[in-house]
Motif scaffolding. Structure first.
Motif, PDB file in Angstrom:
ATOM      1  N   VAL A 159     -48.986  48.137 -37.578  1.00 31.14           N
ATOM      2  CA  VAL A 159     -49.208  49.498 -38.035  1.00 31.14           C
ATOM      3  C   VAL A 159     -50.660  49.619 -38.484  1.00 31.14           C
ATOM      4  O   VAL A 159     -51.240  48.668 -39.019  1.00 31.14           O
ATOM      5  N   ASP A 160     -51.249  50.775 -38.247  1.00 30.55           N
ATOM      6  CA  ASP A 160     -52.621  51.055 -38.667  1.00 30.55           C
ATOM      7  C   ASP A 160     -52.583  51.530 -40.118  1.00 30.55           C
ATOM      8  O   ASP A 160     -52.310  52.709 -40.393  1.00 30.55           O
ATOM      9  N   THR A 161     -52.841  50.614 -41.047  1.00 25.92           N
ATOM     10  CA  THR A 161     -52.740  50.951 -42.468  1.00 25.92           C
ATOM     11  C   THR A 161     -53.923  51.768 -42.972  1.00 25.92           C
ATOM     12  O   THR A 161     -53.890  52.251 -44.106  1.00 25.92           O
ATOM     13  N   CYS A 162     -54.951  51.916 -42.149  1.00 23.29           N
ATOM     14  CA  CYS A 162     -56.041  52.828 -42.513  1.00 23.29           C
ATOM     15  C   CYS A 162     -55.673  54.265 -42.151  1.00 23.29           C
ATOM     16  O   CYS A 162     -55.947  55.200 -42.917  1.00 23.29           O
ATOM     17  N   LEU A 163     -55.047  54.427 -40.991  1.00 21.71           N
ATOM     18  CA  LEU A 163     -54.621  55.766 -40.586  1.00 21.71           C
ATOM     19  C   LEU A 163     -53.457  56.240 -41.448  1.00 21.71           C
ATOM     20  O   LEU A 163     -53.486  57.354 -41.988  1.00 21.71           O
ATOM     21  N   TYR A 164     -52.424  55.405 -41.559  1.00 28.97           N
ATOM     22  CA  TYR A 164     -51.236  55.783 -42.325  1.00 28.97           C
ATOM     23  C   TYR A 164     -51.409  55.290 -43.753  1.00 28.97           C
ATOM     24  O   TYR A 164     -51.307  54.101 -44.032  1.00 28.97           O
ATOM     25  N   SER A 165     -51.672  56.213 -44.644  1.00 29.07           N
ATOM     26  CA  SER A 165     -52.057  55.861 -46.006  1.00 29.07           C
ATOM     27  C   SER A 165     -51.660  56.980 -46.964  1.00 29.07           C
ATOM     28  O   SER A 165     -51.716  58.167 -46.598  1.00 29.07           O
ATOM     29  N   PRO A 166     -51.291  56.649 -48.199  1.00 30.90           N
ATOM     30  CA  PRO A 166     -51.023  57.695 -49.200  1.00 30.90           C
ATOM     31  C   PRO A 166     -52.227  58.589 -49.448  1.00 30.90           C
ATOM     32  O   PRO A 166     -52.071  59.720 -49.927  1.00 30.90           O
ATOM     33  N   LEU A 167     -53.426  58.097 -49.129  1.00 30.12           N
ATOM     34  CA  LEU A 167     -54.633  58.885 -49.348  1.00 30.12           C
ATOM     35  C   LEU A 167     -54.701  60.103 -48.439  1.00 30.12           C
ATOM     36  O   LEU A 167     -55.533  61.000 -48.661  1.00 30.12           O
ATOM     37  N   LYS A 168     -53.859  60.155 -47.404  1.00 30.19           N
ATOM     38  CA  LYS A 168     -53.874  61.287 -46.481  1.00 30.19           C
ATOM     39  C   LYS A 168     -53.021  62.467 -46.971  1.00 30.19           C
ATOM     40  O   LYS A 168     -52.855  63.448 -46.246  1.00 30.19           O
ATOM     41  N   ARG A 169     -52.504  62.375 -48.188  1.00 31.33           N
ATOM     42  CA  ARG A 169     -51.698  63.472 -48.732  1.00 31.33           C
ATOM     43  C   ARG A 169     -52.536  64.748 -48.782  1.00 31.33           C
ATOM     44  O   ARG A 169     -53.696  64.736 -49.210  1.00 31.33           O
ATOM     45  N   SER A 170     -51.932  65.875 -48.355  1.00 31.73           N
ATOM     46  CA  SER A 170     -52.664  67.134 -48.205  1.00 31.73           C
ATOM     47  C   SER A 170     -51.989  68.251 -48.995  1.00 31.73           C
ATOM     48  O   SER A 170     -50.926  68.752 -48.573  1.00 31.73           O
ATOM     49  N   PRO A 171     -52.581  68.674 -50.116  1.00 27.37           N
ATOM     50  CA  PRO A 171     -52.037  69.828 -50.843  1.00 27.37           C
ATOM     51  C   PRO A 171     -51.989  71.084 -49.973  1.00 27.37           C
ATOM     52  O   PRO A 171     -51.074  71.906 -50.104  1.00 27.37           O
ATOM     53  N   ALA A 172     -52.964  71.230 -49.085  1.00 23.46           N
ATOM     54  CA  ALA A 172     -52.985  72.406 -48.208  1.00 23.46           C
ATOM     55  C   ALA A 172     -51.777  72.411 -47.274  1.00 23.46           C
ATOM     56  O   ALA A 172     -51.190  73.472 -47.006  1.00 23.46           O
ATOM     57  N   LEU A 173     -51.401  71.243 -46.757  1.00 21.18           N
ATOM     58  CA  LEU A 173     -50.237  71.170 -45.878  1.00 21.18           C
ATOM     59  C   LEU A 173     -48.960  71.493 -46.647  1.00 21.18           C
ATOM     60  O   LEU A 173     -48.093  72.224 -46.161  1.00 21.18           O
ATOM     61  N   ARG A 174     -48.839  70.971 -47.853  1.00 19.02           N
ATOM     62  CA  ARG A 174     -47.663  71.279 -48.673  1.00 19.02           C
ATOM     63  C   ARG A 174     -47.609  72.780 -48.990  1.00 19.02           C
ATOM     64  O   ARG A 174     -46.523  73.375 -49.012  1.00 19.02           O
ATOM     65  N   GLN A 175     -48.752  73.364 -49.235  1.00 17.27           N
ATOM     66  CA  GLN A 175     -48.778  74.802 -49.472  1.00 17.27           C
ATOM     67  C   GLN A 175     -48.315  75.555 -48.222  1.00 17.27           C
ATOM     68  O   GLN A 175     -47.591  76.555 -48.315  1.00 17.27           O
ATOM     69  N   GLN A 176     -48.711  75.065 -47.064  1.00 21.35           N
ATOM     70  CA  GLN A 176     -48.263  75.660 -45.800  1.00 21.35           C
ATOM     71  C   GLN A 176     -46.744  75.586 -45.672  1.00 21.35           C
ATOM     72  O   GLN A 176     -46.112  76.489 -45.109  1.00 21.35           O
ATOM     73  N   TRP A 177     -46.160  74.508 -46.172  1.00 18.02           N
ATOM     74  CA  TRP A 177     -44.705  74.363 -46.144  1.00 18.02           C
ATOM     75  C   TRP A 177     -44.008  75.230 -47.187  1.00 18.02           C
ATOM     76  O   TRP A 177     -42.793  75.352 -47.181  1.00 18.02           O
ATOM     77  N   GLY A 178     -44.783  75.787 -48.121  1.00 18.79           N
ATOM     78  CA  GLY A 178     -44.192  76.627 -49.153  1.00 18.79           C
ATOM     79  C   GLY A 178     -43.563  75.852 -50.286  1.00 18.79           C
ATOM     80  O   GLY A 178     -42.572  76.306 -50.879  1.00 18.79           O
ATOM     81  N   VAL A 179     -44.131  74.679 -50.626  1.00 21.35           N
ATOM     82  CA  VAL A 179     -43.570  73.857 -51.712  1.00 21.35           C
ATOM     83  C   VAL A 179     -44.619  73.651 -52.797  1.00 21.35           C
ATOM     84  O   VAL A 179     -45.826  73.646 -52.535  1.00 21.35           O
ATOM     85  N   TYR A 180     -44.143  73.491 -54.023  1.00 25.18           N
ATOM     86  CA  TYR A 180     -45.006  73.179 -55.155  1.00 25.18           C
ATOM     87  C   TYR A 180     -45.147  71.665 -55.280  1.00 25.18           C
ATOM     88  O   TYR A 180     -44.426  70.887 -54.641  1.00 25.18           O
ATOM     89  N   ASP A 181     -46.083  71.246 -56.156  1.00 21.05           N
ATOM     90  CA  ASP A 181     -46.305  69.811 -56.347  1.00 21.05           C
ATOM     91  C   ASP A 181     -45.031  69.090 -56.763  1.00 21.05           C
ATOM     92  O   ASP A 181     -44.801  67.941 -56.376  1.00 21.05           O
TER      93      ASP A 181
END
Length: 430
Positions: free
Chosen positions: A201-223
């Protein structure tokens, strides 16, 4: 497009390569990017990894839909073959037999080893051609076709499919499997020369650091809202009814939770009808897929037909706690209660309880996700490439050894002990 033409004269069998020497590898696969599935992704990783290690790769694959030109990088030679849609999987194609083309190409310029990633018509013709030319062959057992019957009403085909797969792989010099559990399962069914090679697995690509508040907002969810994720093909064999059942149970604990499906397939329409509030994102890849993983809070994976399940690694690398059945990669990597939750195979009630319990405890999810990330941190592709490289060399050396060249079946190098074991088992000899 212009097909690749072999220009070198046929070479006699040469001495065995030594570690570190460049190899000429013929990779045969019936699926490859931009097709989206675990086999295509893994094969592309191997092709790119072998090129990075200094080997020459010849890629043999079907021409994909609307494809008119090469899709790989310029330093990979390609032979594109005719293909046809796979029944019930219209987006994917299987390669048609190409024995004559492969015989001409491999006679003009012999590969050191033929690696067959898939067992379809193209793979079978490559195997027959390689055996006729006395080329070393390794294969992959990547898809549990024999287990799909229960989901498509053709369970009666399980025995003939297993017989075909056994005959196919037992004609190869070795077969790579991703887990010891699968190795033992196949050995009990008469498969021989099995080698365990894990997936990376590419642990640089798949990382918790890629979390996106903008994407969650697009989904209509709060933190504080819970996002439940599934990534994979939307098809009957993925057991996705269990995801919907688990999500219904989760909503009883977390009413504002959202369910996100990444992927596509024949079951999408029925899933949308049963769960219209779910987000169906379709196929995603690269940085976009990494953001979907990292922006979610837990991962449900109920499939029981995987040989491995690359998404398990990707979710763990992204810092997600998983709920899965004790099978394939999940059974190998998840430590129940530490970095995820495992249910016994086919115990749906236990799976639903695990999903509900995990959804109710945010701190537990975060701790498990952090441990999951640590668990897969050493599973980078560099180590996997070294293992495959060494396996190629061992296979080539065994095939060129004097005792093998004098074996009873010249079309398939095998020693007398292996042949005797095959005959005693009652399975067809190679």
């Amino acid at each position: 497009m212009q097909e690749t033409q072999a220009s070198e004269s046929a070479n006699p069998q040469t001495s065995s390569p030594v570690p570190g020497s460049a190899l000429r590898i013929a990779m045969v696969t019936e699926t490859y990017p931009p097709e989206v599935n675990g086999v295509a992704t893994s094969v592309a990783r191997i092709v790119n990894g072998m090129r990075s290690n200094g080997h020459a790769v010849q890629l043999i694959r079907p021409r994909q839909n609307r494809e008119t030109q090469r899709s790989t990088c310029c330093d990979v030679e390609e032979i594109l073959t005719a293909g046809a849609p796979i029944p019930m999987y219209g987006q994917l194609r299987m390669g048609l037999p190409a024995s004559d083309r492969l015989a001409r190409a491999w006679t003009a310029r012999r590969p050191d080893i033929v690696h067959i990633a898939t067992e379809g018509p193209l793979g079978w013709s490559a195997l027959r051609t390689a055996r006729k030319l006395r080329l070393p062959v390794c294969s992959d057992f990547r898809t549990n076709f024999q287990a799909y019957g229960r989901y498509y009403g053709i369970g009666w085909l399980q025995r003939p499919i297993m017989s075909y797969l056994r005959g196919f792989h037992n004609r190869c010099d070795c077969t790579m499997v991703p887990t010891q559990a699968l190795q033992h399962q196949l050995a009990a069914c008469g498969f021989q020369s099995l080698e365990v090679v894990a997936r990376g697995v590419d642990t640089c690509l798949y990382s918790p650091l890629k979390r996106s508040p903008a994407l969650r907002q697009q989904w209509g969810v709060y933190d504080s809202d819970l996002v439940v994720l599934h990534v994979g093909r939307l098809a009957p064999e993925k057991n996705l009814a269990v995801v919907l059942q688990a999500f219904e149970s989760i909503k009883g604990v977390e009413p504002r939770s959202r369910l996100v499906f990444v992927g596509d397939g024949p079951s999408r329409r029925s899933l949308q009808a049963r769960c219209p509030e779910a987000i169906f994102a379709g196929f995603r890849g690269g940085e976009e897929l990494a953001a979907y993983y990292a922006s979610s809070d837990m991962f449900l994976f109920p499939s029981l037909t995987e040989t491995y399940g690359n998404v398990t690694l990707e979710a763990m690398a992204s810092g997600l706690a998983l709920v899965a059945f004790d099978d394939a990669a999940a059974g190998q990597l998840i430590r129940h209660g530490c970095n995820g939750l495992l249910a016994p195979k086919d115990d749906v009630a236990h799976f639903l309880q695990c999903a509900t319990d995990l959804s109710a405890n945010p701190q537990w999810r975060r701790n498990m996700g952090a441990d999951a990330r640590v668990q897969v941190s050493s599973l980078g592709w560099d180590a996997i490439m070294r293992n495959i490289d060494q396996l190629y060399l061992r296979t080539i050396n065994r095939a060129s050894a004097p005792s093998v060249r004098g074996a009873a079946n010249p079309a398939h190098p095998a020693n007398s002990i292996e042949l005797a074991q095959t005959q005693q088992s009652g399975h067809p000899v190679r």
